[in-house]
Design a protein around this motif. Sequence first.
Motif, short mmCIF file in Angstrom:
data_model
loop_
_atom_site.label_atom_id
_atom_site.label_comp_id
_atom_site.label_asym_id
_atom_site.label_seq_id
_atom_site.Cartn_x
_atom_site.Cartn_y
_atom_site.Cartn_z
N PRO A 50 -62.63 -24.79 37.89
CA PRO A 50 -62.41 -26.19 37.49
C PRO A 50 -62.93 -26.48 36.08
O PRO A 50 -63.99 -25.99 35.68
CB PRO A 50 -63.21 -26.99 38.54
N TYR A 108 -60.65 -32.63 32.25
CA TYR A 108 -59.56 -32.98 31.33
C TYR A 108 -60.17 -33.45 30.01
O TYR A 108 -61.21 -34.10 29.99
CB TYR A 108 -58.70 -34.10 31.94
N GLN A 159 -54.09 -25.12 28.75
CA GLN A 159 -54.67 -24.72 30.04
C GLN A 159 -55.82 -23.78 29.78
O GLN A 159 -55.69 -22.77 29.09
CB GLN A 159 -53.62 -24.03 30.93
N SER A 196 -57.16 -24.41 34.97
CA SER A 196 -57.04 -25.87 34.93
C SER A 196 -56.31 -26.35 33.68
O SER A 196 -56.61 -25.89 32.57
CB SER A 196 -58.43 -26.53 34.95
N HIS A 204 -51.70 -20.71 39.62
CA HIS A 204 -52.68 -21.68 39.14
C HIS A 204 -51.95 -22.88 38.54
O HIS A 204 -52.03 -23.98 39.04
CB HIS A 204 -53.62 -21.03 38.12
#
Length: 407
Positions: free
Chosen positions: A36, A39, A74, A78, A127
């Motif tokens: 993880p 953002y 990315q 994530s 993913h």
Amino acid sequence: MHGVDEVRERARKAIQKKASIGTDVNLEEFDPAPVPHAYMADEDLCELPPEEKKRLIMAGLDVTQKERGGTFFQKDTSVIHCHSQQEGIEVLPIQKALKEDWIKDYYWKLVPVDADKYTAAAELGLHDGYVIRALPGSKSIYPVQACLYLDKEGLQQNIHNIIIAEEGSELHIITGCSTSPHMKRGIHVGISEFFIKKNAKLTFTMIHNWAEDMYVRPRSVARVEEGGLFLNNYICMKPVKSLQMYPTTHLVGDDAVARFYSIIVGSPGCEYDLGGRIFLKKPGNRAEIVARTISNGGKIIARGHLIGEVAGIKAHLECKGLLLNGGLIHAIPELEGHMDGVEMSHEAAVGKIAQEEISYLMSRGLSEEEATSTIVRGFLNVDIPGLPPQLKAEIDRAIEESDKDVM
């Protein structure tokens, strides 16, 4: 749901299937567990550490996003940044796109999910990845940038990308793959499917900037319809443990065109097995594969395969290699004509820098190192027609930055 189940079942059956070419990789040595990451807003990107920003710019990602039509970023597994800055150009993560019905017409429609263990792994342990689509008639003013970045040591990153240039559109993409400054070892598994519709134009420039102990297994297939143009540029000038890719393009409409250009520098202890295959299936199809390879002590297998299935097609294959400090360059050019009236040609050459060229430049005041560098840079300078200035600048920057490493 039946189609989804069938795809997954085919993937499960292929999970141990070795690739037909290239060194086999034991995927069990890598960790595909999700990593993880938060953002990042535009301002957060600009505050990344300088060393990280340098790694990104070497892979074509400009965190300032100046002269970019959109960004996809990315990190590990994530998506940490994703947006489009231009009307008519969509940029979204594939996991989000898979919730919509229209994507089913594109997902695993070109690349066989059971081609090998890498395609199977990408489906069973997906993913994320990007979907970039130019809507009908839209033209990208600036290139869209996409970056697939690895930061976690020992990671297996599983990616699936879909690129669609709808009818009459024009789309330019810079996609970069890179590792963080501290990362040493991992594997990148990337599936890419390209759909170039009637009279559309796609320029796709991929820049690889990996760590020395990285394994890289991209799998990509493109389909070009009537009057469409696919310009595919690939640059890899940094060390990588093992890279194997063999992108395929199908020209399925009259007067469709595909051009592959690649610039490869192979370092000691590195192994590259790459090239391209183009099927010319309709009258008026044109194809060109041009490769420039330099071995600085690495092993490079440069493949090229042109298949002319009908009369009235033209295709050319050119592979030139330069041995600087030993190593190996193995050029494998293939022409396959299935019909009277195909026009196909190839030229392949592997050699070293001529001493008289160095002596001549030294007589004009350059040192031996400067002379060699000038010759190398000239050798790598591939004239790519129709390339937007921003993409040309990106390629020039990659060559400039890598020039000192080559020497």
